[in-house]
Design a protein around this motif. Sequence first.
Motif, PDB file in Angstrom:
ATOM      1  N   MET A   1       0.905  -1.144   0.138  1.00  0.00           N
ATOM      2  CA  MET A   1       0.072  -0.137   0.018  1.00  0.00           C
ATOM      3  C   MET A   1       1.026   1.175  -0.068  1.00  0.00           C
ATOM      4  SD  MET A   1      -0.964   2.525   2.308  1.00  0.00           S
ATOM      5  CE  MET A   1      -1.157   1.924   4.002  1.00  0.00           C
TER       6      MET A   1
ATOM      7  N   CYS B   1      -5.472  -1.805   8.661  1.00  0.00           N
ATOM      8  CA  CYS B   1      -6.326  -3.254   8.491  1.00  0.00           C
ATOM      9  C   CYS B   1      -7.710  -2.835   8.974  1.00  0.00           C
ATOM     10  CB  CYS B   1      -5.902  -4.314   9.075  1.00  0.00           C
ATOM     11  SG  CYS B   1      -6.393  -5.743   8.413  1.00  0.00           S
ATOM     12  N   SER B   2      -8.299  -1.636   8.941  1.00  0.00           N
ATOM     13  CA  SER B   2      -9.563  -1.409   9.314  1.00  0.00           C
ATOM     14  C   SER B   2     -10.581  -0.736   8.362  1.00  0.00           C
ATOM     15  CB  SER B   2      -9.451  -0.335  10.917  1.00  0.00           C
ATOM     16  OG  SER B   2      -8.831   0.760  10.471  1.00  0.00           O
ATOM     17  N   CYS B   3     -10.131  -0.570   7.202  1.00  0.00           N
ATOM     18  CA  CYS B   3     -10.826   0.414   6.262  1.00  0.00           C
ATOM     19  C   CYS B   3     -11.099  -0.713   4.875  1.00  0.00           C
ATOM     20  CB  CYS B   3     -10.224   1.546   5.830  1.00  0.00           C
ATOM     21  SG  CYS B   3      -8.978   1.709   4.683  1.00  0.00           S
ATOM     22  N   ALA B   4     -10.183  -1.394   4.513  1.00  0.00           N
ATOM     23  CA  ALA B   4     -10.426  -2.006   3.362  1.00  0.00           C
ATOM     24  C   ALA B   4     -10.501  -1.071   1.724  1.00  0.00           C
ATOM     25  CB  ALA B   4     -11.493  -2.978   3.376  1.00  0.00           C
TER      26      ALA B   4
ATOM     27  N   CYS C   1      -7.464   4.374   6.419  1.00  0.00           N
ATOM     28  CA  CYS C   1      -6.952   3.978   7.606  1.00  0.00           C
ATOM     29  C   CYS C   1      -5.558   4.121   7.921  1.00  0.00           C
ATOM     30  CB  CYS C   1      -7.465   2.785   8.462  1.00  0.00           C
ATOM     31  SG  CYS C   1      -6.710   1.085   7.558  1.00  0.00           S
ATOM     32  N   GLY C   2      -4.822   4.431   6.819  1.00  0.00           N
ATOM     33  CA  GLY C   2      -3.396   4.538   6.944  1.00  0.00           C
ATOM     34  C   GLY C   2      -2.571   3.109   7.191  1.00  0.00           C
ATOM     35  N   GLY C   3      -3.105   2.034   6.947  1.00  0.00           N
ATOM     36  CA  GLY C   3      -2.805   0.894   6.975  1.00  0.00           C
ATOM     37  C   GLY C   3      -2.937  -0.077   8.343  1.00  0.00           C
TER      38      GLY C   3
ATOM     39  N   LEU D   1      -5.537  -7.149   1.283  1.00  0.00           N
ATOM     40  CA  LEU D   1      -5.301  -5.563   1.544  1.00  0.00           C
ATOM     41  C   LEU D   1      -3.916  -5.407   1.432  1.00  0.00           C
ATOM     42  CD1 LEU D   1      -7.849  -5.375   4.597  1.00  0.00           C
ATOM     43  CD2 LEU D   1      -8.451  -4.865   2.042  1.00  0.00           C
TER      44      LEU D   1
ATOM     45  N   CYS E   1      -7.517  -0.430   0.431  1.00  0.00           N
ATOM     46  CA  CYS E   1      -6.240  -0.614  -0.267  1.00  0.00           C
ATOM     47  C   CYS E   1      -6.368  -1.922  -0.753  1.00  0.00           C
ATOM     48  CB  CYS E   1      -5.267  -0.590   1.229  1.00  0.00           C
ATOM     49  SG  CYS E   1      -5.446  -1.988   2.157  1.00  0.00           S
TER      50      CYS E   1
ATOM     51  N   CYS F   1      -2.214  -3.185   2.431  1.00  0.00           N
ATOM     52  CA  CYS F   1      -1.423  -2.636   3.472  1.00  0.00           C
ATOM     53  C   CYS F   1      -0.746  -3.662   4.474  1.00  0.00           C
ATOM     54  CB  CYS F   1      -2.303  -1.753   4.510  1.00  0.00           C
ATOM     55  SG  CYS F   1      -3.518  -2.465   5.494  1.00  0.00           S
TER      56      CYS F   1
ATOM     57  N   ALA G   1      -6.689   3.995   0.900  1.00  0.00           N
ATOM     58  CA  ALA G   1      -5.828   3.634   2.427  1.00  0.00           C
ATOM     59  C   ALA G   1      -6.539   4.642   3.347  1.00  0.00           C
ATOM     60  CB  ALA G   1      -4.217   3.792   2.282  1.00  0.00           C
TER      61      ALA G   1
HETATM   62 FE1  FES Z   1      -6.887   0.606   5.750  1.00  0.00          FE
HETATM   63 FE2  FES Z   1      -5.371  -1.115   4.360  1.00  0.00          FE
HETATM   64  S1  FES Z   1      -5.130   1.071   4.511  1.00  0.00           S
HETATM   65  S2  FES Z   1      -7.208  -1.370   5.513  1.00  0.00           S
END
Ligand code: FES
Length: 106
Positions: A25, A44-47, A40-42, A84, A49, A86, A38
């Motif tokens: 990501m 793993c809480s937005c999906a 949520c910035g990495g 994902l 990416c 990230c 991206a």
């Molecule tokens: Fe949010 Fe990957 S950046 S889940």
Amino acid sequence: MAKINFIEHNGKEHIVDAENGMSVMNAAIDHLVPGIDADCGGECSCATCHVIVDAKWIGVVGRPGEQEESMLDMNPEREVNSRLSCQIRVRDELDGLVVKLPQFQI
Ligand code: FES
């Protein structure tokens, strides 16, 4: 170091250099590859990416972990090789990796 080929939904390719240890990501964001939000910035809480790993590469990249799996499960754009980005760490073995971008990030 690895070269990663991001392929947009319209077929446009973006081949970028990525340092070991960074996420796929971050490699996309650093090189202004369109189609990776991206939000949520990495974490793993937005999906947003989401990428689809080329079938030839999924064995090297590996499958999602439990938290990533639960995020992907909520994504209607999910495909069999979805990940994902990230959650994928760049390493030498990923040199030449090909990932496709979904039509939409949800
Ligand atoms: Fe949010 Fe990957 S950046 S889940």
